[in-house]
Motif scaffolding. Structure first.
Motif: not given
Length: 128
Positions: A23-26, A72-75, A77-80, A111-114
Motif C-alpha cells: 500500500y502506497v497512497e501515491e 484492522g485499522t485502514p489507512p 487516506d484510503y477512507l478519505e 473489512i480490513i485485516q493485516k
C-alpha cells in the motif's frame, strides 16, 4: 556470462514482485471489480473472494501489504478517498474492523485485516 544471466533475471523478478503489492497512497486507486463506483488501491492483488450469502450480493478479496494493522485499522487516506468518490461512512454501523459505506441506495462493506481486505456489495433492501 550466460550462466549468470538467468539467476540475475530470476532475482530481479522476485524483488520486483515482492514490492509490487504494497500500500502506497501515491499509487492511486481504481474501481473495485464488484462495483465501479467504489475505490480500491490500484496495486491491490485480487484473490478468490468469499462466497456470497443472502446479505451479500457481490464480494471481492484483495491482498495488499500494509493496508491494515493488527486491529484492522485502514489507512486514513484510503477512507478519505472512499469519501471523495461520493461514499458516506455509516459510522454508527461500524463493528470492529468492518466499515459500511452508502451511496445512492447501495451499501458497501469494507473489512480490513493485516495485509488483506474484503469488499462486499450488500444485497438491496438489507437493513443494517
Amino acid at each position: 556470462m550466460k550462466r549468470m544471466l538467468l539467476p540475475m533475471l530470476l532475482f530481479a523478478a522476485v524483488i520486483m514482485t515482492g514490492c509490487a503489492y504494497e500500500y502506497v497512497e501515491e499509487d492511486g486507486y481504481r474501481m473495485a471489480v464488484i462495483n465501479e463506483g467504489f475505490p480500491v488501491p490500484k496495486n491491490a492483488y485480487e484473490l478468490k473472494p468469499e462466497d456470497c450469502t443472502t446479505e451479500i450480493a457481490k464480494s471481492a478479496k484483495y491482498k495488499l501489504k500494509g493496508i491494515g494493522d493488527e486491529e484492522g485499522t485502514p489507512p486514513e487516506d484510503y477512507l478519505e478517498e472512499i469519501q471523495s468518490w461520493g461514499w458516506t461512512e455509516l459510522e454508527e454501523k461500524r463493528v470492529g474492523h468492518v466499515h459500511y459505506f452508502e451511496k445512492e441506495g447501495k451499501i458497501m462493506s469494507l473489512i480490513i485485516q493485516k495485509n488483506v481486505f474484503d469488499v462486499f456489495e450488500m444485497s438491496d433492501g438489507l437493513e443494517l
